[in-house]
Design an enzyme around this catalytic site. Structure first.
Site, short mmCIF file in Angstrom:
data_model
loop_
_atom_site.label_atom_id
_atom_site.label_comp_id
_atom_site.label_asym_id
_atom_site.label_seq_id
_atom_site.Cartn_x
_atom_site.Cartn_y
_atom_site.Cartn_z
N ASP A 152 -5.44 -1.88 -5.77
CA ASP A 152 -6.42 -2.98 -4.54
C ASP A 152 -7.39 -3.55 -4.11
O ASP A 152 -8.79 -4.37 -3.52
CB ASP A 152 -5.95 -2.11 -3.09
CG ASP A 152 -6.00 -0.63 -3.46
OD1 ASP A 152 -6.43 -0.37 -4.72
OD2 ASP A 152 -6.21 0.11 -2.66
N ARG A 153 -8.71 -2.36 -5.34
CA ARG A 153 -9.32 -2.23 -5.88
C ARG A 153 -10.31 -3.20 -6.57
O ARG A 153 -11.42 -4.37 -5.67
CB ARG A 153 -10.36 -1.10 -6.37
CG ARG A 153 -9.88 0.52 -5.01
CD ARG A 153 -10.38 2.28 -6.51
NE ARG A 153 -11.32 1.59 -6.60
CZ ARG A 153 -11.93 2.42 -7.50
NH1 ARG A 153 -11.45 3.52 -8.53
NH2 ARG A 153 -14.04 2.42 -8.10
N GLY B 185 0.63 -0.79 0.50
CA GLY B 185 0.02 -0.03 -0.23
C GLY B 185 0.63 1.97 0.03
O GLY B 185 2.10 1.43 -0.32
N ASN B 186 0.39 2.04 0.53
CA ASN B 186 0.39 3.54 1.04
C ASN B 186 1.66 3.77 1.24
O ASN B 186 2.76 4.34 1.62
CB ASN B 186 0.32 4.72 -0.02
CG ASN B 186 -0.79 5.13 -0.45
OD1 ASN B 186 -0.57 5.01 -1.50
ND2 ASN B 186 -1.96 4.79 -0.40
N LYS C 269 1.32 -5.59 2.87
CA LYS C 269 0.55 -6.30 4.34
C LYS C 269 1.23 -7.68 3.34
O LYS C 269 0.55 -7.86 1.74
CB LYS C 269 -0.69 -6.52 3.66
CG LYS C 269 -1.45 -5.28 4.80
CD LYS C 269 -2.32 -5.02 4.91
CE LYS C 269 -3.26 -3.60 5.42
NZ LYS C 269 -4.52 -3.20 4.93
N ASP D 46 -13.84 0.67 0.87
CA ASP D 46 -11.55 0.01 1.63
C ASP D 46 -11.31 1.43 2.41
O ASP D 46 -11.27 2.70 1.23
CB ASP D 46 -10.64 -0.43 0.15
CG ASP D 46 -10.34 -0.45 1.12
OD1 ASP D 46 -9.13 -0.44 1.63
OD2 ASP D 46 -8.65 -0.95 0.25
#
Length: 245
Positions: free
Chosen positions: A95-96, A8-9, A13, A116
């Site tokens: 991720d979406r 992610g930003n 994970k 999210d």
């Protein structure tokens, strides 16, 4: 085992799946090829997939490709178990779409609203026929708090705990900011749910992301919290690619 990585930003994970079930999950602030080597030395990993909102280090990609029997670098060319009807699939966040795949796996043959709540808040809709129909992007909790502080002369920077109870109307400036931001997000979520209901659409709502507790603590009914939704989706995409390729 399958190794699924979601960069992610601000953090990465990682989850290990066996027979479709998470058996280990890890969180990294910085994920390197050394971490890849260590994971493969500790666990019987066969296949891996990585999704990143930014450019992942080539050394990480090389290590995963070298050590995996099958390695999937998730992008808009990757075969999916759902239909992507987005007009610009190359700009859709990985991720979406992974979260949509995860929700479809957990709750098949149902219309799905997927929220999210991370750095940004995304709203995505998946039809009961597993067609991704689109979604929206809005500022996240921290982004809203930062904007109020940085784009005004006198409003302070406020920190909010996920389980904090916010009043309907604040009695001081910090309360007013906290209540305005948190309740604004909750009302936003309820607004999407109300619009779908007004259109006589039956659907199930999934909420994920680091700031999901702000929503889940305020909306007790008709929402399902799943913190690993993106990773679950990545695992299903990896399994799907093992069968179609």
């Amino acid at each position: 085992m399958n190794l699924c990585i979601d960069q992610g930003n601000s953090r990465t994970k990682v989850a290990l799946f066996k027979d479709g079930v998470i058996v280990k999950n890890l969180l990294y602030r910085s994920f390197t090829s050394v971490d890849v080597e260590r994971l493969f030395s500790l666990y019987p990993i066969t296949n891996s997939i990585v999704s990143s909102v930014a450019n992942m280090e080539p050394a990480v990609i090389n290590a995963l490709n070298r050590l995996s029997k099958r390695f999937v670098l998730f992008d808009h060319f990757t075969p999916l178990p759902i239909a992507n009807c987005y007009q610009t699939p190359d700009t859709l966040g990985h991720d979406r779409i992974a979260a949509a795949v995860g929700a479809a796996h957990l709750c098949p043959n149902t219309n799905l609203l997927i929220i999210d709540a991370g750095s940004a808040v995304t709203y995505d809709f998946l039809s009961s026929e597993h067609g991704y129909l689109g979604g929206n992007i809005a500022p996240g909790i921290k982004m809203r708090l930062t904007a109020l502080n940085q784009m005004t002369k006198r409003l302070p920077k406020v920190e909010i705990e996920p389980d904090a109870l916010t009043p309907l109307f604040g009695k001081n400036t910090k309360e007013a900011i906290a209540a305005g931001v948190v309740r604004g997000l909750v009302f936003e979520v309820k607004g999407y749910m109300r619009q779908l209901k007004d259109q006589k659409i039956t659907f199930t709502t999934y909420v994920t992301g680091g700031h999901a507790p702000y929503i889940l603590n305020a909306i007790k009914k008709n929402v399902i919290g799943e913190p690993h939704l993106v990773l679950i989706g990545l695992n299903k995409i990896l399994e799907y690619n093992n069968t179609v390729i």
